[in-house]
Design an enzyme around this catalytic site. Structure first.
Site, short mmCIF file in Angstrom:
data_model
loop_
_atom_site.label_atom_id
_atom_site.label_comp_id
_atom_site.label_asym_id
_atom_site.label_seq_id
_atom_site.Cartn_x
_atom_site.Cartn_y
_atom_site.Cartn_z
N GLY A 154 0.84 -1.19 0.00
CA GLY A 154 0.00 0.00 0.00
C GLY A 154 0.87 1.23 0.00
NE ARG A 177 -6.71 -6.69 1.65
CZ ARG A 177 -7.50 -5.78 2.22
NH1 ARG A 177 -8.71 -6.12 2.60
NH2 ARG A 177 -7.07 -4.56 2.42
CB THR A 235 7.79 -1.15 10.13
OG1 THR A 235 7.33 -1.26 8.78
CG2 THR A 235 9.30 -1.23 10.16
NE ARG A 237 -1.39 -2.26 14.83
CZ ARG A 237 -1.12 -1.00 14.49
NH1 ARG A 237 0.10 -0.68 14.11
NH2 ARG A 237 -2.08 -0.08 14.53
CD GLU A 266 4.51 -2.61 19.85
OE1 GLU A 266 4.04 -1.46 19.83
OE2 GLU A 266 4.71 -3.30 18.83
CG HIS A 285 5.11 0.83 17.46
ND1 HIS A 285 4.04 0.03 17.75
CD2 HIS A 285 4.81 1.41 16.26
CE1 HIS A 285 3.13 0.11 16.79
NE2 HIS A 285 3.59 0.94 15.88
N GLY A 287 7.83 4.26 14.18
CA GLY A 287 7.61 4.49 12.75
C GLY A 287 7.11 5.88 12.41
#
Length: 330
Positions: A154, A177, A235, A237, A266, A285, A287
């Site tokens: 994406g 998908r 990066t 989940r 986490e 985490h 990002g």
């Protein structure tokens, strides 16, 4: 209308909410119990939710039946029962696009850090343990011309692919998908099956939206099929990978290295053995942790709630189907 924000966010969004005439409340401490959180939610009309510690599940909606809107301070919305929100016609906003570059930067950073064992070598510097020159010790690998496999091509995955193509002329393969024609045209990305993705990738980077049915999709059986020189990057989940299986694959040299901005669980336990490996880099985490990205997220979250307060559709809505004339609530 009254807005509850469970943690401090950049002032951009707070000012926007207040200028729109909304009453904003932020607790003076972050470590809310669920009881405190529910109490605040019950006494407000709308929620701007930071983090995924608390779940917007059926129990939440039953306990807070008067909530009119939820704005998430995130792209992901896997901690929200979207079907239940739809049933109650509650719009759920998220913050797409604005953090795509920042998050892809972290994936790109992790890929290079793992490839050159940066974390391990930094620890050597800190401990004063440089030692004598050893031509064979803890060698890294180069990325030029290697194959980057992306699971979930994406917005963020596209940015990662673009960087990797430009910097290292990497070949891009992906599994989605749906086909990504832009990536195929601009980056010569090739759509492959999941089995081909895991068997052909020199670097495999996860950028998909997490769904419960994908829990621990990347497990021992998958790592077994990957190249022994492969670098695994997550990066997205932590729930996508089984952490013990990942450790075993790394320790047994079934794959070459791993870079994680998310872990399972986490936060990661400080005594997790994966942290002792020389071919691993773990970040907490971060990002979206840039001034630009976090301020942009604040702005979009505010815009979502302001729109609802003015009787308009959320501009960044995770469940736009609630606005459809054909939407069924039962």
């Amino acid at each position: 209308m009254k807005v509850f924000i469970n943690k401090q966010i950049p002032e951009t969004g707070i000012h926007m909410l207040e200028e729109a005439g909304l009453e904003v409340f932020i607790p003076d401490h972050d470590n809310l119990s669920r009881e405190e959180w529910i109490g605040y939610c019950q006494s407000h009309d709308m929620i701007l939710s930071v983090g995924s510690e608390f779940k917007f599940d059926k129990d939440f909606f039953n306990e807070c039946p008067d909530i009119k809107a939820i704005a998430l301070y995130s792209v992901g919305f896997d901690h929200v029962d979207i079907q239940e929100a739809n049933r109650r016609k509650i719009p759920v906003g998220n913050t797409p696009d604005v953090l795509s570059k920042a998050t892809s930067d972290i994936a790109f950073l992790l890929m290079q850090s793992v490839a050159r064992r940066a974390s391990y070598n930094f620890e050597k510097v800190k401990s004063g343990n440089w030692g004598d020159f050893d031509p064979l010790h803890a060698l890294g690998q180069e990325l030029y011309g290697k194959t980057l496999g992306i699971f979930g091509l994406g917005r963020i995955g596209y940015e990662m692919a673009k960087k990797s193509k430009a910097a290292f002329d990497m070949n891009i393969i992906y599994h989605n998908r749906h086909r990504n024609e832009e990536a195929e045209n601009e980056l010569h990305a090739q759509y492959v099956s999941f089995e081909e993705l895991i068997s052909q990738s020199d670097v495999l980077s996860i950028h998909a939206n997490f769904k419960p049915e994908q829990a621990e999709l990347f497990n021992a059986s998958v790592f077994e099929k990957m190249k022994d020189n492969a670098i695994f990057i997550n990066t997205a989940r932590g729930g996508f990978h089984n952490q013990k299986d990942l450790y075993d694959a790394l320790a047994e040299h079934k794959i070459w290295g791993a870079g994680l901005d998310v872990t399972n669980p986490e936060p990661i336990y400080k005594d997790d053995p994966i942290l002792e490996l020389s071919n691993v880099c773990v970040l907490p985490h971060i990002g979206s942790a840039t001034v630009e990205a976090r301020s942009g997220m604040s702005k979009i979250a505010a815009e979502n709630l302001i729109a609802v307060s003015e009787g308009e559709k959320m501009p960044a809505c995770a469940n736009p189907e609630i606005y459809s004339e054909n939407h069924q609530t039962n």
